[in-house]
Motif scaffolding. Structure first.
Motif, short mmCIF file in Angstrom:
data_model
loop_
_atom_site.label_atom_id
_atom_site.label_comp_id
_atom_site.label_asym_id
_atom_site.label_seq_id
_atom_site.Cartn_x
_atom_site.Cartn_y
_atom_site.Cartn_z
N LEU A 11 7.32 22.07 -58.47
CA LEU A 11 6.28 22.99 -58.00
C LEU A 11 6.87 24.01 -57.02
O LEU A 11 6.56 25.21 -57.09
CB LEU A 11 5.14 22.22 -57.33
N VAL A 12 7.72 23.54 -56.13
CA VAL A 12 8.38 24.45 -55.18
C VAL A 12 9.22 25.46 -55.95
O VAL A 12 9.16 26.67 -55.68
CB VAL A 12 9.25 23.65 -54.19
N ALA A 24 11.52 37.72 -48.99
CA ALA A 24 11.81 36.35 -48.58
C ALA A 24 10.53 35.71 -48.06
O ALA A 24 9.58 36.40 -47.68
CB ALA A 24 12.88 36.34 -47.49
N THR A 25 10.51 34.39 -48.07
CA THR A 25 9.37 33.64 -47.54
C THR A 25 9.89 32.45 -46.77
O THR A 25 11.10 32.22 -46.71
CB THR A 25 8.39 33.24 -48.67
N SER A 26 8.98 31.68 -46.22
CA SER A 26 9.40 30.54 -45.40
C SER A 26 9.07 29.22 -46.09
O SER A 26 8.20 29.14 -46.96
CB SER A 26 8.72 30.59 -44.03
N TYR A 27 9.75 28.19 -45.63
CA TYR A 27 9.51 26.84 -46.13
C TYR A 27 8.04 26.46 -45.93
O TYR A 27 7.38 25.96 -46.84
CB TYR A 27 10.39 25.82 -45.39
N LEU A 36 1.30 20.85 -49.75
CA LEU A 36 2.19 19.70 -49.57
C LEU A 36 1.95 19.07 -48.20
O LEU A 36 2.14 19.71 -47.17
CB LEU A 36 3.66 20.12 -49.67
N LYS A 37 1.55 17.83 -48.21
CA LYS A 37 1.27 17.14 -46.95
C LYS A 37 2.52 16.95 -46.11
O LYS A 37 2.45 16.92 -44.89
CB LYS A 37 0.59 15.80 -47.23
N SER A 38 3.66 16.80 -46.75
CA SER A 38 4.90 16.61 -46.01
C SER A 38 5.45 17.93 -45.50
O SER A 38 6.43 17.96 -44.76
CB SER A 38 5.92 15.90 -46.88
N GLY A 39 4.85 19.03 -45.90
CA GLY A 39 5.13 20.33 -45.32
C GLY A 39 6.48 20.93 -45.61
O GLY A 39 7.08 20.71 -46.65
N ALA A 40 6.89 21.72 -44.63
CA ALA A 40 8.10 22.52 -44.76
C ALA A 40 9.34 21.66 -45.03
O ALA A 40 10.25 22.09 -45.74
CB ALA A 40 8.31 23.35 -43.50
N ARG A 41 9.37 20.47 -44.49
CA ARG A 41 10.53 19.61 -44.69
C ARG A 41 10.75 19.30 -46.17
O ARG A 41 11.88 19.31 -46.66
CB ARG A 41 10.35 18.32 -43.89
N GLY A 44 12.24 22.21 -47.78
CA GLY A 44 13.65 22.25 -47.42
C GLY A 44 14.49 21.31 -48.27
O GLY A 44 15.57 21.68 -48.74
N TYR A 45 13.98 20.11 -48.48
CA TYR A 45 14.70 19.16 -49.35
C TYR A 45 14.84 19.73 -50.77
O TYR A 45 15.88 19.60 -51.39
CB TYR A 45 13.97 17.83 -49.43
N ALA A 46 13.77 20.36 -51.25
CA ALA A 46 13.82 20.95 -52.59
C ALA A 46 14.85 22.07 -52.65
O ALA A 46 15.63 22.17 -53.60
CB ALA A 46 12.44 21.47 -52.98
#
Length: 112
Positions: A11-12, A24-27, A36-41, A44-46
């Motif tokens: 999805l990301v 550009a955009t942000s995490y 996403l409940k886990s948010g920006a992190r 970032g993992y993706a």
């Protein structure tokens, strides 16, 4: 049961593929758009896992103030900046200059 959950990385990547050249955009913005409940992190993992995917422009995803926080995950420490600059984005001291003008918001730009 695990297969019933959506693959958040995919999805990301769908969203990141839509970021236009020179933008550009942000995490966190991507996480918010996808709910996403886990948010920006999680985003970032993706992005850290996306470097083997040539069709995912990971260099266009930065932190909330335009810092190139993911630069160490590229093939060289300057590759992220070089890719952005090739698209006309100005980067100074590892930060996108005029980030508010370069910023791309999927909430406003996408209908997926």
């Amino acid at each position: 049961m695990k297969n019933e959950k959506p693959n958040y990385f995919d999805l990301v990547y769908q969203v990141v593929r839509e970021i236009p050249e020179g933008r550009a955009t942000s995490y966190g913005t991507i996480a918010h758009y996808l709910g996403l409940k886990s948010g920006a992190r999680m985003v970032g993992y993706a992005m850290n896992a996306a470097h083997s995917l040539p069709d995912v422009p990971a260099h266009r995803v930065v932190n909330r103030i335009g810092m190139l926080t993911g630069k160490h995950h590229f093939s060289t420490p300057t590759a992220m900046q070089e890719a952005l600059e090739k698209e006309g984005v100005i980067v100074e001291n590892d930060k996108i200059k005029n980030f508010d003008q370069v910023f791309w918001d999927p909430e406003k730009e996408l209908l997926i």
